[in-house]
Design a protein around this motif. Sequence first.
Motif, short mmCIF file in Angstrom:
data_model
loop_
_atom_site.label_atom_id
_atom_site.label_comp_id
_atom_site.label_asym_id
_atom_site.label_seq_id
_atom_site.Cartn_x
_atom_site.Cartn_y
_atom_site.Cartn_z
N ALA A 42 0.83 -1.20 0.00
CA ALA A 42 0.00 0.00 0.00
C ALA A 42 0.87 1.26 0.00
N LYS A 43 1.93 1.26 0.79
CA LYS A 43 2.83 2.41 0.82
C LYS A 43 3.50 2.61 -0.54
N THR A 44 3.92 1.52 -1.16
CA THR A 44 4.56 1.59 -2.47
C THR A 44 3.60 2.12 -3.51
N ARG A 45 2.38 1.63 -3.49
CA ARG A 45 1.37 2.10 -4.46
C ARG A 45 1.07 3.58 -4.26
N ALA A 46 0.97 4.01 -3.02
CA ALA A 46 0.69 5.41 -2.74
C ALA A 46 1.85 6.29 -3.22
N LYS A 47 3.06 5.82 -3.00
CA LYS A 47 4.24 6.57 -3.42
C LYS A 47 4.29 6.67 -4.95
N THR A 50 1.55 9.07 -6.13
CA THR A 50 1.93 10.46 -5.87
C THR A 50 2.96 10.92 -6.89
N HIS A 51 3.92 10.07 -7.18
CA HIS A 51 4.96 10.38 -8.16
C HIS A 51 4.33 10.60 -9.54
N ASN A 52 3.39 9.73 -9.93
CA ASN A 52 2.73 9.86 -11.23
C ASN A 52 1.88 11.13 -11.29
N ASP A 53 1.23 11.48 -10.20
CA ASP A 53 0.41 12.69 -10.16
C ASP A 53 1.28 13.94 -10.33
N GLN A 54 2.47 13.93 -9.73
CA GLN A 54 3.36 15.08 -9.84
C GLN A 54 3.91 15.23 -11.25
N GLU A 55 4.12 14.13 -11.95
CA GLU A 55 4.62 14.18 -13.31
C GLU A 55 3.56 14.74 -14.26
N ASP A 56 2.29 14.49 -13.99
CA ASP A 56 1.19 14.94 -14.85
C ASP A 56 1.02 16.44 -14.81
N GLU A 57 1.46 17.09 -13.77
CA GLU A 57 1.25 18.55 -13.63
C GLU A 57 2.25 19.34 -14.42
#
Length: 57
Positions: A42-47, A50-57
Amino acid sequence: MAMQDDPGKPSTTKPGTAQAKSRDDRLKAALKANMARRKVQAKTRAKVQTHNDQEDE
């Protein structure tokens, strides 16, 4: 006639016996390991999310 245990069925252990206690201990250990593994997943998926969301911006 009284019902008898089916010889084809595996025998069940009575609570409080040494066999039942060791089974409970094994189940508890397996559950604890499983929960720890799921927590890491779960921690890995959340990380990653979050990383993918930051790249999209």
